[in-house]
Design a protein around this motif. Structure first.
Motif, PDB file in Angstrom:
ATOM      1  N   TYR A 158     -11.467   2.591 -18.669  1.00 50.72           N
ATOM      2  CA  TYR A 158     -11.949   2.727 -16.533  1.00 50.72           C
ATOM      3  C   TYR A 158     -11.207   3.763 -17.094  1.00 50.72           C
ATOM      4  N   PHE A 159     -10.128   4.258 -17.160  1.00 48.24           N
ATOM      5  CA  PHE A 159      -9.681   6.056 -17.343  1.00 48.24           C
ATOM      6  C   PHE A 159     -10.741   6.466 -18.326  1.00 48.24           C
ATOM      7  N   ALA A 160     -11.143   5.697 -19.614  1.00 48.95           N
ATOM      8  CA  ALA A 160     -11.877   7.530 -20.664  1.00 48.95           C
ATOM      9  C   ALA A 160     -13.066   6.969 -20.517  1.00 48.95           C
ATOM     10  N   LYS A 161     -13.426   6.465 -19.112  1.00 48.54           N
ATOM     11  CA  LYS A 161     -14.764   7.215 -18.231  1.00 48.54           C
ATOM     12  C   LYS A 161     -14.490   8.237 -17.395  1.00 48.54           C
ATOM     13  N   ASN A 162     -13.504   7.603 -17.160  1.00 48.61           N
ATOM     14  CA  ASN A 162     -13.423   8.378 -15.697  1.00 48.61           C
ATOM     15  C   ASN A 162     -11.349   9.041 -15.632  1.00 48.61           C
ATOM     16  N   PRO A 163     -11.390  10.296 -16.019  1.00 48.58           N
ATOM     17  CA  PRO A 163     -10.396  10.715 -16.565  1.00 48.58           C
ATOM     18  C   PRO A 163      -9.572  10.948 -15.063  1.00 48.58           C
ATOM     19  N   PRO A 164      -7.958  10.713 -14.976  1.00 49.11           N
ATOM     20  CA  PRO A 164      -7.667  11.290 -13.394  1.00 49.11           C
ATOM     21  C   PRO A 164      -7.219  12.842 -13.578  1.00 49.11           C
ATOM     22  N   LEU A 165      -7.082  13.274 -12.720  1.00 45.82           N
ATOM     23  CA  LEU A 165      -6.866  14.499 -12.221  1.00 45.82           C
ATOM     24  C   LEU A 165      -5.753  15.331 -13.045  1.00 45.82           C
ATOM     25  N   ALA A 166      -6.181  16.133 -14.048  1.00 41.69           N
ATOM     26  CA  ALA A 166      -4.234  16.263 -14.590  1.00 41.69           C
ATOM     27  C   ALA A 166      -3.905  16.981 -13.836  1.00 41.69           C
ATOM     28  N   ALA A 167      -4.649  17.644 -12.779  1.00 46.52           N
ATOM     29  CA  ALA A 167      -3.355  19.264 -12.055  1.00 46.52           C
ATOM     30  C   ALA A 167      -2.649  18.224 -10.697  1.00 46.52           C
ATOM     31  N   ARG A 168      -2.981  16.985 -10.258  1.00 48.29           N
ATOM     32  CA  ARG A 168      -2.404  15.995  -9.734  1.00 48.29           C
ATOM     33  C   ARG A 168      -1.130  16.638  -9.767  1.00 48.29           C
TER      34      ARG A 168
ATOM     35  N   LYS B  90     -15.882   3.647  -4.365  1.00 48.65           N
ATOM     36  CA  LYS B  90     -17.117   3.885  -5.220  1.00 48.65           C
ATOM     37  C   LYS B  90     -16.820   3.472  -6.897  1.00 48.65           C
ATOM     38  N   ASP B  91     -15.171   4.281  -7.006  1.00 50.18           N
ATOM     39  CA  ASP B  91     -15.002   3.985  -7.661  1.00 50.18           C
ATOM     40  C   ASP B  91     -13.685   3.003  -7.873  1.00 50.18           C
ATOM     41  N   SER B  92     -12.993   1.946  -6.875  1.00 53.45           N
ATOM     42  CA  SER B  92     -12.555   0.914  -6.887  1.00 53.45           C
ATOM     43  C   SER B  92     -13.785   0.244  -7.658  1.00 53.45           C
ATOM     44  N   LEU B  93     -15.169   0.302  -7.565  1.00 58.01           N
ATOM     45  CA  LEU B  93     -16.635  -1.316  -7.827  1.00 58.01           C
ATOM     46  C   LEU B  93     -16.200  -0.616  -9.175  1.00 58.01           C
ATOM     47  N   LYS B  94     -15.895   0.683 -10.169  1.00 56.54           N
ATOM     48  CA  LYS B  94     -16.011   0.659 -11.283  1.00 56.54           C
ATOM     49  C   LYS B  94     -14.431   0.685 -12.066  1.00 56.54           C
ATOM     50  N   LEU B  95     -13.654   0.447 -11.271  1.00 54.13           N
ATOM     51  CA  LEU B  95     -12.776  -0.150 -11.661  1.00 54.13           C
ATOM     52  C   LEU B  95     -13.104  -1.658 -12.469  1.00 54.13           C
ATOM     53  N   GLY B  96     -13.258  -2.472 -11.492  1.00 49.01           N
ATOM     54  CA  GLY B  96     -13.682  -3.618 -10.860  1.00 49.01           C
ATOM     55  C   GLY B  96     -14.764  -4.412 -11.920  1.00 49.01           C
TER      56      GLY B  96
ATOM     57  N   VAL C 143       0.911  -1.106   0.570  1.00 49.04           N
ATOM     58  CA  VAL C 143       0.050   0.347   0.518  1.00 49.04           C
ATOM     59  C   VAL C 143       0.983   1.150  -0.325  1.00 49.04           C
ATOM     60  N   ARG C 144       1.830   1.587   0.743  1.00 51.40           N
ATOM     61  CA  ARG C 144       2.898   2.196   0.808  1.00 51.40           C
ATOM     62  C   ARG C 144       3.566   2.681  -0.428  1.00 51.40           C
ATOM     63  N   LYS C 145       4.050   1.707  -0.976  1.00 52.10           N
ATOM     64  CA  LYS C 145       4.449   1.831  -2.593  1.00 52.10           C
ATOM     65  C   LYS C 145       4.225   2.936  -3.360  1.00 52.10           C
ATOM     66  N   ALA C 146       2.288   2.139  -3.411  1.00 53.58           N
ATOM     67  CA  ALA C 146       1.232   2.604  -4.039  1.00 53.58           C
ATOM     68  C   ALA C 146       0.885   4.414  -3.715  1.00 53.58           C
ATOM     69  N   ARG C 147       1.186   4.664  -2.826  1.00 55.91           N
ATOM     70  CA  ARG C 147       0.808   5.956  -2.289  1.00 55.91           C
ATOM     71  C   ARG C 147       2.422   6.194  -2.580  1.00 55.91           C
ATOM     72  N   ARG C 148       3.345   6.129  -2.343  1.00 55.07           N
ATOM     73  CA  ARG C 148       4.313   6.739  -2.523  1.00 55.07           C
ATOM     74  C   ARG C 148       4.823   7.340  -3.645  1.00 55.07           C
ATOM     75  N   VAL C 149       4.449   7.058  -4.550  1.00 53.46           N
ATOM     76  CA  VAL C 149       4.515   7.300  -6.612  1.00 53.46           C
ATOM     77  C   VAL C 149       3.438   8.019  -6.331  1.00 53.46           C
ATOM     78  N   GLN C 150       2.160   7.575  -6.081  1.00 51.13           N
ATOM     79  CA  GLN C 150       0.493   8.692  -6.079  1.00 51.13           C
ATOM     80  C   GLN C 150      -0.021   8.217  -7.261  1.00 51.13           C
ATOM     81  N   ALA C 151       0.304   7.080  -6.915  1.00 55.68           N
ATOM     82  CA  ALA C 151      -1.014   5.978  -7.917  1.00 55.68           C
ATOM     83  C   ALA C 151      -1.938   5.954  -8.467  1.00 55.68           C
ATOM     84  N   ASP C 152      -2.887   6.164  -9.692  1.00 55.67           N
ATOM     85  CA  ASP C 152      -4.206   6.642 -10.128  1.00 55.67           C
ATOM     86  C   ASP C 152      -4.461   5.255 -10.152  1.00 55.67           C
ATOM     87  N   LEU C 153      -4.018   4.583  -9.442  1.00 55.77           N
ATOM     88  CA  LEU C 153      -5.346   2.957  -9.608  1.00 55.77           C
ATOM     89  C   LEU C 153      -3.298   1.843  -8.937  1.00 55.77           C
ATOM     90  N   PHE C 154      -4.506   1.178  -8.103  1.00 59.38           N
ATOM     91  CA  PHE C 154      -3.691  -0.387  -8.026  1.00 59.38           C
ATOM     92  C   PHE C 154      -4.315  -1.636  -7.983  1.00 59.38           C
TER      93      PHE C 154
END
Length: 459
Positions: A445-455, A369-375, A287-298
């Protein structure tokens, strides 16, 4: 009669003392070395607990370990041959009898190291384990490594284009073969004829700056979509096993590596792996590795097993904070959450455990909610390829899905305990089809839920 009884008792006492003397000291059952870029683990497995002292020495750097109650044995000597030349931390290893019932291990270190030594009680198929984890004194920055990896890939691609253009231009300007006899010169054209234009080679578009791709700007980093891939288990934790011996930790790593390459080929995408080799990563570190790179998905990848070989079908799970969606989902979560116990975690090294636990419990309803969409997108694509265990995304309290700000799913690719599905998981072509389905689901998933561009991802 009394004398005979006394002699029998005395003899029994002597035999008992002799047995205790023979039983004094531990015996080594197995030795293992797990090298990785993150850290190297050395494990000594014995039939009873070991007592150990250690210290670091300099010039050259080495770790010295004294193990009490132990005699030098062939099993211990095997440790020397298990060190690989490409191990990033261990340059060599020596073992000897330092004094009676004390074995000394000397580990020559390739870099400054912060060692952690701890013991693990018997669990699953393991007896007592003495573990040495060799960590770097300064942890590498995973986001910086990710960005550098992308820059190198872009530079390589640009160089390949430049080489191809150079070869093409070289062929155009190449003089004719002197071995070919020239034809007679043609007669000069009539004076009145219109002059013909000199033929030109086909236009070759120039590639400005192809030879040297500039370093990534912060804006480029912000636009990068990062997908954290988490191959389950690894190292001391083999995961589930199939009827023919296929291990979960091996097959999910193969799938994850293929998925990484496919994601990295997508424009603007980059995959980060929680492990890219056979070593153990604690659940909280995943979990920490994913958060360190501010991953958009896991995306955590597994191959489940059940008590009966008849169970079959792929599943996709998201986090639930209110209870599992089914008995099977609860059983699966309990099994996966036990990975730390089998893989071996140094509980003394976990800092601020209460704060960490609170952070992991902060998972929001938006994340779920986003995880369920991705799933749903991923499950839909897998359903076109293979049988599904259940036609909807299930929910359970998986510890590895508890990154509070990262949409996370756990994919059980198939039941490795089912002989037919184990054979599919072993098949490279089926793995490719599975990877394609996962990649399409992620892209949809990303086509329907674009990540925040300013992240912002600060290096």
């Amino acid at each position: 009669m009394k004398r005979r009884q006394l002699l029998q008792r005395t003899g029994s006492l002597v035999l008992l003392l002799g047995a205790r003397e023979l039983a004094f000291g531990a015996s080594i059952v197995a030795v293992r070395v797990w090298p990785a870029a993150d850290y190297t683990r050395v494990t000594l497995e014995s039939d009873s607990a070991l007592s150990v002292k250690h210290f670091l020495a300099e010039n050259p750097n080495r770790l010295v370990i004294d193990i009490d109650g132990l005699e030098l044995s062939p099993a211990l000597r095997e440790l020397v041959g298990k060190v690989r030349s490409d191990d990033p931390f261990i340059g060599g290893l020596r073992v000897g009898q330092n004094q009676p019932r004390v074995v000394r291990l000397v580990i020559d270190l390739k870099q400054a190291t912060a060692p952690q030594l701890f013991t693990l009680a018997p669990v699953a198929a393991y007896q007592h384990r003495l573990v040495f984890d060799l960590y770097p004194t300064q942890e590498r920055d995973p986001l910086l490594a990710l960005i550098k990896d992308k820059e190198q890939a872009e530079q390589k691609a640009a160089q390949e284009v430049q080489d191809a253009l150079g070869e093409f231009i070289g062929k155009i300007g190449r003089p004719p073969d002197v071995s070919i006899k020239p034809l007679p010169a043609p007669a000069p054209p009539p004076v009145a004829a219109a002059s013909q234009p000199t033929p030109q080679p086909p236009h070759v578009p120039s590639v400005a700056g192809a030879a040297s791709v500039p370093s990534m700007s912060q804006a480029k980093i912000d636009r990068l979509i990062i997908v954290a891939l988490d191959p389950g288990h690894g190292g001391e934790d083999p995961g589930a096993s199939g009827p023919s011996g296929l291990r979960e930790k091996d097959v999910v790593l193969q799938v994850a590596l293929k998925l990484r390459d496919r994601i990295n080929a997508l424009p603007g995408f980059r995959a980060m792996m929680t492990r890219d080799a056979d070593f153990f990563v604690p659940l909280q570190d995943r979990v920490r590795k994913a958060r360190r790179v501010q991953a958009d998905l896991f995306v955590s990848i597994h191959a489940d097993a059940f008590i009966t070989p008849k169970a079959r079908g792929a599943s996709v799970f998201a986090l639930s904070t209110s209870g599992a969606s089914s008995t099977a989902a609860r059983w699966m979560a309990d099994k996966e959450n036990a990975a730390d116990v089998i893989g071996g975690v140094n509980s003394k090294a976990v800092k601020d455990a209460g704060v960490l636990r609170a952070m992991l419990d902060m998972s929001t309803s938006a994340q779920i909610k986003d995880s369920l969409k991705l799933g749903g997108e991923v499950l839909g694509q897998i359903g076109k390829l293979a049988k599904l265990h259940k036609g909807s995304v299930e929910e359970a309290g998986f510890a590895v899905l508890k990154a509070p700000d990262v949409p996370s799913i756990l994919v059980e690719t198939a039941f490795i305990s089912n002989p037919e599905e184990e054979a599919k998981l072993r098949d490279p072509d089926y793995q490719d089809d599975l990877v394609k389905a996962l990649a399409i689901g992620i892209a949809r998933y990303f086509a329907k839920n674009p990540p925040l561009a300013a992240r912002h991802r600060a290096l």
